[in-house]
Scaffold this active site. Sequence first.
Site, short mmCIF file in Angstrom:
data_model
loop_
_atom_site.label_atom_id
_atom_site.label_comp_id
_atom_site.label_asym_id
_atom_site.label_seq_id
_atom_site.Cartn_x
_atom_site.Cartn_y
_atom_site.Cartn_z
N LYS A 66 -63.93 -35.11 -53.77
CA LYS A 66 -63.25 -34.98 -55.06
C LYS A 66 -62.02 -35.87 -55.13
CE LYS A 66 -64.34 -30.08 -54.73
NZ LYS A 66 -63.77 -28.72 -54.73
N ARG A 117 -63.23 -15.51 -53.79
CA ARG A 117 -64.05 -15.92 -54.92
C ARG A 117 -65.30 -15.07 -54.87
NH1 ARG A 117 -63.62 -22.35 -54.18
NH2 ARG A 117 -63.45 -21.74 -52.01
N HIS A 120 -50.20 -32.12 -72.95
CA HIS A 120 -49.72 -32.02 -71.57
C HIS A 120 -49.70 -33.39 -70.90
CE1 HIS A 120 -49.75 -27.69 -71.96
NE2 HIS A 120 -50.99 -27.75 -72.41
N PRO A 160 -62.19 -29.52 -61.38
CA PRO A 160 -63.19 -30.60 -61.29
C PRO A 160 -63.88 -30.62 -59.94
CG PRO A 160 -60.98 -31.49 -61.68
CD PRO A 160 -60.83 -30.03 -61.53
N GLU A 161 -65.19 -30.80 -59.93
CA GLU A 161 -65.93 -30.95 -58.68
C GLU A 161 -66.43 -32.39 -58.58
OE1 GLU A 161 -67.73 -27.99 -56.70
OE2 GLU A 161 -67.36 -26.38 -58.12
N ARG A 169 -51.45 -27.58 -65.76
CA ARG A 169 -50.86 -26.69 -64.76
C ARG A 169 -50.06 -27.38 -63.67
NH1 ARG A 169 -55.50 -22.54 -63.25
NH2 ARG A 169 -53.76 -21.54 -62.18
N ARG A 180 -69.75 -25.40 -35.31
CA ARG A 180 -68.70 -24.63 -35.98
C ARG A 180 -68.81 -23.13 -35.73
NH1 ARG A 180 -65.29 -27.66 -39.81
NH2 ARG A 180 -65.43 -29.63 -38.72
#
Length: 310
Positions: free
Chosen positions: A61, A293, A97, A2-3, A129, A178
């Site tokens: 999130k 990714r 689940h 989920p975002e 999970r 940064r």
Amino acid sequence: MPELPEVEVVRRGLARWAAGRPVSGVEVLDARSTRRHDGGPAAFESQLTGRRLTAPERRGKYLWVPLAAPGGMALVAHLGMSGQLLISSPETPAQRHLRIRVLLEDPVGQGPDAPDAEPALELRFVDQRIFGGLFLDPLVPSADRADQLLPASVAHIARDPLDPYFDADSVHVRLRARKTGIKRALLDQGLVSGIGNIYADEALWRARLHYARPTETLNRGESARLLAAVRDVMEDALSQGGTSFDSLYVNVNGESGYFERSLNVYGQAGRPCPRCAAEHRDTVIVKDRFMNRSSAYCPRCQPVPRRARW
Ligand SMILES: [Zn+2]
């Protein structure tokens, strides 16, 4: 996974169905789903039972429901990879689940036999999970606004671009400091929260910036354009979420309609860039490996910078 937009949909659903309701019972079916709670499942059940849920809140999130006084505590939901929060009737058969059930009485607490009582509902935590879970966490003042409380476990998370107090200028200054690639910075939840891989790729495409652009080379206008693009992508996803709160069902599974209809670069490698195509140019979206990714981008709209920070 989920975002932010999916989590916001869940927050809105909880606001509609759960806020104001007292908890009349809690059942932990899998202790692993309360492993972040001090004292484990029995303490979670006894400490939450009898408390009243208030309006749910979200940062990035992270989602939590402050409990009504006393005590300055919040019920925190950590959705992990596959966590779902469902609101259902207590009679609905258990999902495959199902890990935690929280029984919610009617909002005014007048009992199920009162003439105008709303039916009891169940808040269910379903997680295939088991990376996610529920726990109670003390509320602490936010670092930048003492009048705003948030769970101690969320205190290190930066404001997200949909937050009314999000400060794009201060993010710009910290971005430049940064000295990293722009996408690495976007994914850092301590700088800006709520941006995952999909939203980073889509926002960079909209802002015409390559993911390896060194943050120290961004000017104020580029930062503002990028952060506005992040906000636009999230708002588009929210407006296309299509979740109906009248269905008595709150769900998050990372598969909103947005992902099928509106992606320009994410998952689109090998397909034409929509913006270039509109200009009658044939440019194909490419995909690089990035932080275990991937990063997808248009090589014409988002050219590789001369000094890239991969
Ligand atoms: Zn393009």
